[in-house]
Design a protein around this motif. Structure first.
Motif, mmCIF file in Angstrom:
data_model
loop_
_atom_site.group_PDB
_atom_site.id
_atom_site.type_symbol
_atom_site.label_atom_id
_atom_site.label_comp_id
_atom_site.label_asym_id
_atom_site.label_seq_id
_atom_site.Cartn_x
_atom_site.Cartn_y
_atom_site.Cartn_z
ATOM 1 N N ILE A 1 1.026 -1.757 -0.071
ATOM 2 C CA ILE A 1 0.384 0.110 0.037
ATOM 3 C C ILE A 1 0.847 1.028 0.118
ATOM 4 C CG2 ILE A 1 -1.307 1.335 0.988
ATOM 5 C CD1 ILE A 1 -2.690 -1.354 2.588
ATOM 6 N N LEU A 2 1.833 1.397 0.765
ATOM 7 C CA LEU A 2 2.746 2.736 0.224
ATOM 8 C C LEU A 2 3.693 2.462 -0.424
ATOM 9 C CD1 LEU A 2 4.700 2.004 4.296
ATOM 10 C CD2 LEU A 2 2.528 3.438 3.443
ATOM 11 N N ILE A 3 3.503 1.515 -0.843
ATOM 12 C CA ILE A 3 4.360 1.516 -2.546
ATOM 13 C C ILE A 3 2.830 2.421 -3.635
ATOM 14 C CG2 ILE A 3 5.679 0.230 -4.274
ATOM 15 C CD1 ILE A 3 7.232 -1.434 -2.083
ATOM 16 N N GLU A 4 2.274 1.248 -3.580
ATOM 17 C CA GLU A 4 1.570 1.810 -4.953
ATOM 18 C C GLU A 4 0.808 3.093 -4.378
ATOM 19 O OE1 GLU A 4 -2.669 -0.958 -6.644
ATOM 20 O OE2 GLU A 4 -2.651 0.237 -4.703
ATOM 21 N N THR A 5 0.653 3.339 -3.887
ATOM 22 C CA THR A 5 -0.641 4.964 -3.972
ATOM 23 C C THR A 5 1.300 6.031 -3.516
ATOM 24 O OG1 THR A 5 -0.100 4.909 -0.549
ATOM 25 C CG2 THR A 5 -2.086 4.107 -2.026
ATOM 26 N N GLU A 6 2.257 5.198 -2.981
ATOM 27 C CA GLU A 6 3.343 6.398 -2.906
ATOM 28 C C GLU A 6 3.098 6.953 -1.717
ATOM 29 O OE1 GLU A 6 4.485 8.124 -6.599
ATOM 30 O OE2 GLU A 6 3.619 7.270 -8.266
ATOM 31 N N LEU A 7 2.375 6.930 -0.639
ATOM 32 C CA LEU A 7 2.281 7.293 0.163
ATOM 33 C C LEU A 7 3.822 7.232 0.832
ATOM 34 C CD1 LEU A 7 -0.373 5.605 2.056
ATOM 35 C CD2 LEU A 7 -0.765 7.982 1.482
ATOM 36 N N ASN A 8 4.615 6.458 0.904
ATOM 37 C CA ASN A 8 6.020 6.086 1.568
ATOM 38 C C ASN A 8 6.618 5.195 1.135
ATOM 39 O OD1 ASN A 8 8.886 5.893 2.659
ATOM 40 N ND2 ASN A 8 7.749 7.127 4.535
ATOM 41 N N VAL A 9 7.280 5.208 -0.341
ATOM 42 C CA VAL A 9 7.960 4.187 -0.834
ATOM 43 C C VAL A 9 8.887 3.312 -0.447
ATOM 44 C CG1 VAL A 9 9.248 3.446 -3.351
ATOM 45 C CG2 VAL A 9 7.033 4.981 -3.345
ATOM 46 N N GLY B 1 13.344 4.948 -9.410
ATOM 47 C CA GLY B 1 14.150 4.954 -10.634
ATOM 48 C C GLY B 1 15.241 4.180 -10.330
ATOM 49 N N GLU B 2 15.021 2.971 -9.827
ATOM 50 C CA GLU B 2 16.396 2.037 -9.719
ATOM 51 C C GLU B 2 15.607 1.182 -11.352
ATOM 52 O OE1 GLU B 2 18.408 0.163 -7.387
ATOM 53 O OE2 GLU B 2 18.136 1.647 -5.928
ATOM 54 N N GLN B 3 15.739 1.674 -12.309
ATOM 55 C CA GLN B 3 14.892 0.700 -13.415
ATOM 56 C C GLN B 3 15.511 -0.948 -13.738
ATOM 57 O OE1 GLN B 3 12.995 2.090 -15.567
ATOM 58 N NE2 GLN B 3 12.701 1.385 -17.375
ATOM 59 N N GLU B 4 16.655 -1.541 -13.317
ATOM 60 C CA GLU B 4 17.203 -2.198 -13.224
ATOM 61 C C GLU B 4 17.242 -3.627 -11.915
ATOM 62 O OE1 GLU B 4 21.725 -2.994 -14.321
ATOM 63 O OE2 GLU B 4 21.592 -0.961 -15.803
ATOM 64 N N LYS B 5 17.277 -2.886 -11.325
ATOM 65 C CA LYS B 5 16.792 -3.684 -10.224
ATOM 66 C C LYS B 5 15.443 -4.145 -10.430
ATOM 67 C CE LYS B 5 19.893 -2.856 -6.601
ATOM 68 N NZ LYS B 5 19.784 -2.393 -5.272
ATOM 69 N N ALA B 6 14.522 -2.648 -10.646
ATOM 70 C CA ALA B 6 13.406 -2.996 -10.639
ATOM 71 C C ALA B 6 12.820 -4.435 -11.495
ATOM 72 C CB ALA B 6 12.216 -1.560 -11.693
ATOM 73 N N GLY C 1 9.869 -4.998 -6.648
ATOM 74 C CA GLY C 1 10.386 -4.510 -7.938
ATOM 75 C C GLY C 1 9.178 -3.006 -8.138
ATOM 76 N N TRP C 2 8.216 -3.536 -7.923
ATOM 77 C CA TRP C 2 7.823 -1.787 -8.655
ATOM 78 C C TRP C 2 8.433 -0.941 -7.346
ATOM 79 C CZ3 TRP C 2 5.206 -0.360 -12.212
ATOM 80 C CH2 TRP C 2 4.472 0.920 -12.486
ATOM 81 N N GLY C 3 8.268 -1.222 -6.204
ATOM 82 C CA GLY C 3 8.834 0.319 -5.478
ATOM 83 C C GLY C 3 10.778 0.328 -6.243
ATOM 84 N N TYR C 4 11.160 -0.879 -6.788
ATOM 85 C CA TYR C 4 12.237 0.412 -7.247
ATOM 86 C C TYR C 4 12.320 0.679 -8.576
ATOM 87 C CZ TYR C 4 15.509 -3.264 -4.737
ATOM 88 O OH TYR C 4 16.393 -4.136 -4.315
ATOM 89 N N TYR C 5 10.963 0.818 -9.264
ATOM 90 C CA TYR C 5 10.958 1.264 -10.916
ATOM 91 C C TYR C 5 10.757 2.957 -10.000
ATOM 92 C CZ TYR C 5 7.284 3.126 -14.363
ATOM 93 O OH TYR C 5 7.229 3.964 -15.403
ATOM 94 N N LEU C 6 9.798 2.829 -8.943
ATOM 95 C CA LEU C 6 8.748 4.459 -8.412
ATOM 96 C C LEU C 6 10.248 5.061 -8.189
ATOM 97 C CD1 LEU C 6 5.841 3.540 -6.650
ATOM 98 C CD2 LEU C 6 6.319 4.785 -8.529
#
Length: 206
Positions: free
Chosen positions: A134-142, A174-179, A167-172
């Motif tokens: 939830i914290l990641i998806e809503t970007e409340l606190n990634v 900006g860590e594209q490769e890890k994502a 993985g979605w957290g890494y994307y948000l």
């Protein structure tokens, strides 16, 4: 065999309509088979019976769970709150209620309830991932969300839904490769997951 057991229980109810044990057992059997209409029919008879049944809270949890799946969030909440009035630390009821709040976009309230459940069971990987997701998806606190998910993965490594959250957290952040690497691992473990597929597509701009 399900049909034989079903027939025996229905006969028991026909002979004794107030047989709460038979209604309860049949309701749980239907719920496990995802025949929610029949499950509710029998479980609600148990709930509304004038003699309080020994498994009443269990009945209310299952009813609350079914209503949550059917997106009848108001009825789900009503049943779960009755359980929590009796036992405020019931992890199953808290988790379903938190899910209901999440689905109705009351994200901060959902997190608070998940955290309440976590106090009772601090090593519950599913709850840790739910809070993190939830914290990641809503970007409340990634960043904080990723910390929760990493703890969940330490408890249950290689769980596809947890890897998807991470993985979605890494994307948000900006860590594209890890994502991509994390989501590909998640996809290999759960190739039929639409959520993982959608996240990969978004990252690769497909």
């Amino acid at each position: 065999h399900f049909t034989t057991a079903e027939d025996q229980l229905l006969k028991a109810i026909e002979a004794e309509p107030d047989n709460m044990e038979a209604h309860y057992t049949l309701g749980i059997m239907y719920a496990k088979r995802e025949d929610f209409k029949n499950a509710l029919k029998h479980l609600e008879i148990v709930e509304n019976h004038n003699i309080e049944y020994v498994f009443l809270n269990q009945v209310r949890i299952v009813i609350g769970y079914i209503y949550a799946l059917e997106e009848n969030y108001l009825k789900s909440k009503e049943h779960l709150i009755k359980v929590l009035d009796f036992n405020k630390e019931n992890i199953t009821a808290l988790s379903i209620l938190a899910y209901v709040y999440y689905k109705t976009k009351l994200f901060e309230q959902s997190i608070k309830i998940y955290q309440k459940a976590l106090k009772t069971d601090q090593e519950n990987a599913n709850i840790l991932n739910a809070i993190g997701f939830i914290l990641i998806e809503t970007e409340l606190n990634v960043d904080k969300g990723m910390t929760y998910v990493k703890k969940a993965l330490r408890l249950k490594p290689n769980t596809p839904s947890y890897l998807d959250s991470l993985g979605w957290g890494y994307y948000l952040i900006g860590e594209q490769e890890k994502a991509i690497e994390t989501l590909k691992t998640a996809f290999e473990l759960a190739p039929n997951s639409m959520e993982i597929k959608n996240h990969i597509k978004k990252i690769l701009n497909m």
